[in-house]
Scaffold this motif. Structure first.
Motif, mmCIF file in Angstrom:
data_model
loop_
_atom_site.group_PDB
_atom_site.id
_atom_site.type_symbol
_atom_site.label_atom_id
_atom_site.label_comp_id
_atom_site.label_asym_id
_atom_site.label_seq_id
_atom_site.Cartn_x
_atom_site.Cartn_y
_atom_site.Cartn_z
ATOM 1 N N PRO A 47 15.340 109.574 66.928
ATOM 2 C CA PRO A 47 15.711 108.220 67.291
ATOM 3 C C PRO A 47 14.549 107.221 67.262
ATOM 4 O O PRO A 47 14.767 106.022 67.155
ATOM 5 C CB PRO A 47 16.251 108.343 68.717
ATOM 6 N N ASP A 48 13.310 107.721 67.362
ATOM 7 C CA ASP A 48 12.137 106.848 67.386
ATOM 8 C C ASP A 48 11.044 107.474 66.527
ATOM 9 O O ASP A 48 10.326 108.363 66.972
ATOM 10 C CB ASP A 48 11.661 106.653 68.828
ATOM 11 N N LEU A 49 10.923 106.987 65.297
ATOM 12 C CA LEU A 49 9.957 107.555 64.355
ATOM 13 C C LEU A 49 8.515 107.421 64.831
ATOM 14 O O LEU A 49 7.652 108.203 64.431
ATOM 15 C CB LEU A 49 10.102 106.877 62.986
ATOM 16 N N GLU A 50 8.243 106.442 65.686
ATOM 17 C CA GLU A 50 6.876 106.215 66.152
ATOM 18 C C GLU A 50 6.430 107.229 67.196
ATOM 19 O O GLU A 50 5.245 107.312 67.498
ATOM 20 C CB GLU A 50 6.750 104.798 66.717
ATOM 21 N N PRO A 65 12.262 99.477 49.294
ATOM 22 C CA PRO A 65 11.676 100.679 48.697
ATOM 23 C C PRO A 65 11.098 101.598 49.778
ATOM 24 O O PRO A 65 10.479 101.133 50.725
ATOM 25 C CB PRO A 65 10.564 100.130 47.806
ATOM 26 N N LEU A 66 11.342 102.883 49.617
ATOM 27 C CA LEU A 66 10.794 103.864 50.554
ATOM 28 C C LEU A 66 9.741 104.704 49.829
ATOM 29 O O LEU A 66 8.628 104.246 49.637
ATOM 30 C CB LEU A 66 11.916 104.702 51.165
ATOM 31 N N TRP A 67 10.112 105.898 49.377
ATOM 32 C CA TRP A 67 9.113 106.799 48.787
ATOM 33 C C TRP A 67 9.553 107.392 47.461
ATOM 34 O O TRP A 67 9.018 108.413 47.032
ATOM 35 C CB TRP A 67 8.804 107.937 49.767
ATOM 36 N N ARG A 68 10.486 106.793 46.775
ATOM 37 C CA ARG A 68 10.988 107.370 45.526
ATOM 38 C C ARG A 68 9.829 107.706 44.592
ATOM 39 O O ARG A 68 8.943 106.898 44.335
ATOM 40 C CB ARG A 68 11.941 106.408 44.829
ATOM 41 N N ALA A 91 3.089 107.073 56.638
ATOM 42 C CA ALA A 91 4.152 106.927 55.641
ATOM 43 C C ALA A 91 5.191 105.892 56.057
ATOM 44 O O ALA A 91 5.882 105.335 55.214
ATOM 45 C CB ALA A 91 4.834 108.270 55.395
ATOM 46 N N TYR A 92 5.301 105.627 57.352
ATOM 47 C CA TYR A 92 6.350 104.734 57.843
ATOM 48 C C TYR A 92 5.856 103.354 58.252
ATOM 49 O O TYR A 92 6.653 102.442 58.422
ATOM 50 C CB TYR A 92 7.079 105.380 59.028
#
Length: 166
Positions: free
Chosen positions: A95-98, A68-71, A107-108
């Motif tokens: 490439p790197d969300l952080e 599950p993400l953010w639906r 959120a991540y």
């Protein structure tokens, strides 16, 4: 790490099938359903999200992901990557969300997603975004991003057709 997903005949067939289905779509829900059943396959991602613009907010309307993400969630346009893509009218490849200032870390943190590509949909002003997510730190190659953009462009035509018939 660069993600290379070679274009093959199957990608072309899937994009052609999606284009046909999007041309026949009679509602936003139908457009979203086509994107959900197509996007992950054509880009080799671990998840996708279809995000609709609702005023100053992004509504994560649908997803197809390994977790599950953010639906159903809504975020201010200025506080998420989908909003950035819509407000700037261009694709974001991260490439790197952080380590990207456009990414709200909170959120991540609970997800396994590490990389993404987010494409705006709609012209002249984007009304939605299509995101692809990967669990590894990767940079999708040009061909992969292009397939996501093609899918978004075809969906844009479907969104425009709906807005003109309303």
């Amino acid at each position: 790490m660069l993600l290379t997903t070679e274009y093959d005949e199957d990608h072309g067939v899937r994009l052609a099938e999606a284009a046909k289905s999007l041309a026949a779509a009679r509602s936003v829900d139908e457009i979203v359903a086509v994107l959900c059943r197509t996007a992950r396959d054509v880009v080799g991602s671990d998840g996708i999200a279809v995000v609709l613009r609702e005023g100053d907010c992004c509504h994560y309307a649908a997803e197809d992901a390994i977790e599950p993400l953010w639906r159903g969630a809504r975020f201010p346009m200025t506080e998420c990557v989908s909003g950035w893509a819509m407000l700037n009218g261009r694709t974001a490849v991260i490439p790197d969300l952080e380590n990207d200032p456009r990414v709200p870390q909170i959120a991540y943190w609970r997800t396994s997603m590490r990389s993404l590509a987010m494409v705006p949909m709609g012209a002249p002003e984007p009304v939605a975004a299509l995101g692809a997510y990967w669990c590894a730190y990767i940079e999708p190659d040009e061909s992969t991003v292009r397939r996501l953009e093609i899918l978004a462009q075809v969906a844009t035509i479907a969104f425009e057709r709906l807005s003109h018939s309303a």
